[in-house]
Structure formats: structure tokens, C-alpha cells
Design an enzyme around this catalytic site. Structure first.
Site, PDB file in Angstrom:
ATOM      1  N   ASP A   1      11.007  47.018  13.245  1.00 48.99           N
ATOM      2  CA  ASP A   1       9.956  47.988  12.912  1.00 48.99           C
ATOM      3  C   ASP A   1      10.559  49.224  12.232  1.00 48.99           C
ATOM      4  O   ASP A   1      10.039  49.727  11.240  1.00 48.99           O
ATOM      5  CB  ASP A   1       9.134  48.361  14.163  1.00 48.99           C
TER       6      ASP A   1
ATOM      7  N   ASP B   1      10.997  37.080   5.681  1.00 40.90           N
ATOM      8  CA  ASP B   1       9.816  36.795   4.861  1.00 40.90           C
ATOM      9  C   ASP B   1       9.039  38.088   4.625  1.00 40.90           C
ATOM     10  O   ASP B   1       8.664  38.418   3.490  1.00 40.90           O
ATOM     11  CB  ASP B   1       8.942  35.755   5.573  1.00 40.90           C
TER      12      ASP B   1
ATOM     13  N   ASP C   1       8.974  40.778   0.944  1.00 37.41           N
ATOM     14  CA  ASP C   1       7.792  41.193   0.176  1.00 37.41           C
ATOM     15  C   ASP C   1       7.704  42.717   0.108  1.00 37.41           C
ATOM     16  O   ASP C   1       7.352  43.285  -0.929  1.00 37.41           O
ATOM     17  CB  ASP C   1       6.487  40.641   0.797  1.00 37.41           C
TER      18      ASP C   1
ATOM     19  N   LYS D   1      14.977  42.288  16.678  1.00 32.75           N
ATOM     20  CA  LYS D   1      14.072  42.927  17.633  1.00 32.75           C
ATOM     21  C   LYS D   1      14.692  42.751  19.021  1.00 32.75           C
ATOM     22  O   LYS D   1      14.119  42.156  19.932  1.00 32.75           O
ATOM     23  CB  LYS D   1      12.674  42.268  17.528  1.00 32.75           C
TER      24      LYS D   1
ATOM     25  N   TYR E   1       9.586  29.326  12.054  1.00 32.68           N
ATOM     26  CA  TYR E   1       9.110  28.351  11.079  1.00 32.68           C
ATOM     27  C   TYR E   1       9.325  26.918  11.560  1.00 32.68           C
ATOM     28  O   TYR E   1       8.575  26.020  11.185  1.00 32.68           O
ATOM     29  CB  TYR E   1       9.827  28.535   9.740  1.00 32.68           C
TER      30      TYR E   1
HETATM   31  C1  IPM Z   1       8.375  32.742   0.774  1.00 27.56           C
HETATM   32  C2  IPM Z   1       6.993  32.202   1.015  1.00 27.56           C
HETATM   33  C3  IPM Z   1       7.077  30.978   1.910  1.00 27.56           C
HETATM   34  C4  IPM Z   1       7.711  31.407   3.220  1.00 27.56           C
HETATM   35  C5  IPM Z   1       5.758  30.247   2.154  1.00 27.56           C
HETATM   36  C6  IPM Z   1       5.043  29.908   0.886  1.00 27.56           C
HETATM   37  C7  IPM Z   1       5.975  29.021   3.004  1.00 27.56           C
HETATM   38  O1  IPM Z   1       6.157  33.175   1.539  1.00 27.56           O
HETATM   39  O2  IPM Z   1       9.216  31.989   0.259  1.00 27.56           O
HETATM   40  O3  IPM Z   1       8.634  33.897   1.111  1.00 27.56           O
HETATM   41  O4  IPM Z   1       7.026  31.916   4.117  1.00 27.56           O
HETATM   42  O5  IPM Z   1       8.917  31.215   3.378  1.00 27.56           O
HETATM   43 MN    MN Z   2       7.097  35.149   1.679  1.00 30.79          MN
END
Ligand code: IPM
Ligand code: MN
Length: 361
Positions: free
Chosen positions: A224, A248, A252, A192, A142
């Protein structure tokens, strides 16, 4: 003096879920006799529209004068064409960096009432899932430089840089071990290391920090394999610690296991006094303004803020119990709806949680 909270609702569903988070905070103020001072400021696409900058100086000023920052969500198709440095997402990255929010805590909890909306088979979640994902938030791909695109006659060459220092890894590892000590005493570090040099440094460093925590079990899993195990053996995880990009993606994945991305809160531990809180979900522009958004991620984020910034554990517990109660009463927003349950709108969900807090006291 009352603690000051910088509230940055942002874009899309950000404002509507933050409104419910603040409604619940009000209920806590009333029930427990606290007072918080709320200072709202613009962030993201709406701030860009007004000030030409997704993170205007005035907003930074409000944040600097606060004890905690509560953010909603940023971004949307309207701003997708902007250059990388003007995109709403940049505002988040700048805030995270500026306030040293290096350790992002993302609890992945499957509430028994929501077992039916989890994509996992019920036998996989019978033992319950309660994972704390500790995502490194101010390093890696990032932020690494160079980050650029150069022209190559027949096209372009693009570069992102993944970068970590020993010190950055040590401090996030310590957060993981310290929090594991208060839980089931197990840390899984995800990397990794079979390919990436940053991951080799990561693994060595986490291993060394782990020697100082002989009471906490440590294992290392390749990313993975980790992505796979999160689905096949989620109950084996306690604390997961991983770098920014892996965190990240895995958070999710973890969130949908818990039923919906809309349920997941997060809070960041920082190097300074001011910590930063945001629900994990994005701005969901497709449902914004329709009273469909799930405010529970935002409400649970307020609970994390009370815990980590203000050490108000009873108050945070009251929010968490109220959320669980509302779910046990079969109230559902559309993202977690199942046949036979009671569908409610964003603001109604907030009312239910707030009312429950008032009644329980
Ligand atoms: C999160 C989001 C952010 C990230 C984006 C919106 C920049 O996806 O907080 O997980 O990638 O960190
Ligand atoms: Mn995210």
C-alpha cells in the site's frame, strides 16, 4: 538458420499493434542484415471461436518450435461470459506457466517528450523516471490451488490461494539483483509482510538472497505504501521486485505515470530456452480496428525481445532511439496526444519508427 519467432496477435488491438512491431522488425532485418522466421498462430478469443480453446494445441506446437514468443493481447466482452477455464486470459496463464516465464520485466520509463501527458506534476518527473518492475509471473494467486467456488445454500464460498515456495522467491530475487547490478544498484522489494505469510517468506528470502549482492542496496516496502510512493517519489525507485498480483496492479499504475499504458513493453525471463514477450496493455476492444491504438508498447516489446532472446543490443538500441526520435518530432497517437502535437494513426506511427531505423543506418 534464422531464429524462429512465434507470433500470437490475439484479439482486439493485438493484431494491429503486432503488425507495427513486425514492420519495425523488418526494418531491423533490412538495416542490419538479419533474418527472422515468423510463424503466426491464433490465441485468445479468436482461437476459442475457431477451435473451442483459447490456446489450441497447434499454437502450443508453434510456440515449442520457436526461439521466442511475441504476443499481442487477448480478451474482449464477447468472451466475458465463458467459464474461467475457457476465458482468453487462460491462454496467457497457460503459456507463461508452460514455458516457465517466471520473471516478467516491465520497464517504466517517462520519456521527456511525454512529460506533459504524465498525470504527475512536472517537478516530480524532472529528474526522470526509469524503473524496472520485476513481476513474478508464474506463482501466487494466479495459480495457487484450491481455486474454486462452492455452494452454501444462501450463496457461495469462493477461494483463491496465494502460494509461494522459497525456490520461487529465490529465483525471482536473483533476477532483480542481477539486473539492478547493471543499473543504479538498488532493489525495492514490495510485499504485505504485516499481514500475509507468503509475504513474510518473500521478505526473509529476498533479504537472504540480497546478502550475496553486497553492492546492491535493498529495501522492503509494504504494497500500500509502495503504491503511494510510486506516485509521490517515483524517482526513488530503481528495480522493484514483487509477487504476481501486486506486480499486475503496480505495473498499470507505473504505466500511466509514464503517460499511457500503450507505451509499456514487457519481456519474461524463463527457466528454459524460449522467452515470452508482450506489451503490457490489454486488447482495448473499444478502439480495435480504428487505427487509434498506440503501437509503441508493441514496438518496444520487439526491442526487448532482441535484447533478451537474441542479445542484439545495437539493434534494440536502434529501435529505442527511433521511438524517442519520433516522439521528439512531436508525433503522437491519440492516447498520448497533446495540443500542438501531430496526431498519427497506428500504422503511421509504425511507419515513422521503421523509416527512422532505415535512415539512421
Ligand atoms: C497483464 C494482464 C494479464 C495479467 C491478464 C490479461 C491475464 O493484465 O499482463 O498484466 O493479469 O497478468
Ligand atoms: Mn495487468
Amino acid at each position: 538458420m534464422s531464429p524462429v519467432i512465434a507470433v500470437l496477435p490475439g484479439d482486439g488491438i493485438g493484431p494491429e499493434v503486432i503488425r507495427e512491431g513486425l514492420k519495425v522488425l523488418k526494418a531491423i532485418e533490412k538495416a542490419f542484415g538479419h533474418r527472422f522466421e515468423i510463424r503466426e498462430a491464433p490465441i485468445g478469443g479468436c482461437a476459442y471461436d475457431e477451435f473451442g480453446d483459447p490456446l489450441p494445441e497447434g499454437t502450443m506446437e508453434v510456440c515449442r518450435g520457436s526461439d521466442a514468443i511475441l504476443m499481442g493481447a487477448v480478451g474482449g466482452p464477447k468472451w466475458d461470459q465463458l467459464g474461467l477455464d475457457k476465458r482468453p486470459e487462460q491462454a496467457l496463464l497457460r503459456i507463461r506457466k508452460e514455458f516457465g516465464c517466471f520473471a516478467n520485466l516491465r520497464p517504466i520509463i517517462v520519456y521527456p517528450a511525454l512529460a506533459g501527458v504524465s498525470p504527475l506534476k512536472s517537478e516530480r518527473i524532472r529528474q526522470g523516471i526509469n524503473i524496472l518492475l520485476v513481476r513474478e509471473l508464474t506463482g501466487g494467486l494466479y495459480y495457487g490451488k484450491p481455486k474454486e467456488r462452492t455452494s452454501l445454500g444462501n450463496g457461495f464460498r469462493a477461494v483463491d490461494t496465494m502460494e509461494y515456495t522459497t525456490a520461487e522467491i529465490e529465483r525471482i530475487a536473483r533476477v532483480a539483483f542481477e539486473t539492478a547490478r547493471k543499473r543504479r544498484k538498488k532493489v525495492t522489494s514490495i510485499d504485505k509482510a504485516n499481514i500475509l505469510e507468503t509475504s513474510r517468506l518473500w521478505r526473509e528470502t529476498v533479504e537472504r538472497v540480497g546478502k550475496g549482492y553486497p553492492d546492491v542496496a535493498l529495501d522492503h516496502v509494504l504494497v500500500d505504501v509502495g503504491a503511494m510512493k510510486l506516485v509521490t517519489q517515483p524517482q526513488d525507485f530503481d528495480v522493484i521486485v514483487t509477487e504476481n498480483t501486486f506486480g499486475d496492479i503496480l505495473s498499470d499504475e507505473g504505466a500511466v505515470l509514464a503517460g499511457s499504458l500503450g507505451m509499456l513493453p514487457s519481456g519474461s525471463i524463463s527457466t528454459g530456452r524460449i522467452a515470452y514477450y508482450e506489451p503490457v496493455h490489454g486488447s482495448a476492444p473499444d478502439i480495435a480496428g480504428q487505427r487509434k491504438a498506440n503501437p509503441l508498447g508493441s514496438i518496444l516489446t520487439v526491442a526487448m525481445m532482441l535484447t533478451y532472446s537474441f542479445n542484439l543490443l545495437q539493434e534494440a538500441g536502434a529501435i529505442e532511439r527511433a521511438v524517442e526520435w519520433v516522439l521528439n518530432q512531436d508525433y503522437r497517437t491519440v492516447d498520448i496526444m497533446e495540443p500542438g502535437k501531430k496526431l498519427v494513426a497506428t500504422d503511421e506511427m509504425g511507419d515513422l519508427v521503421a523509416d527512422r531505423i532505415g535512415r539512421e543506418r
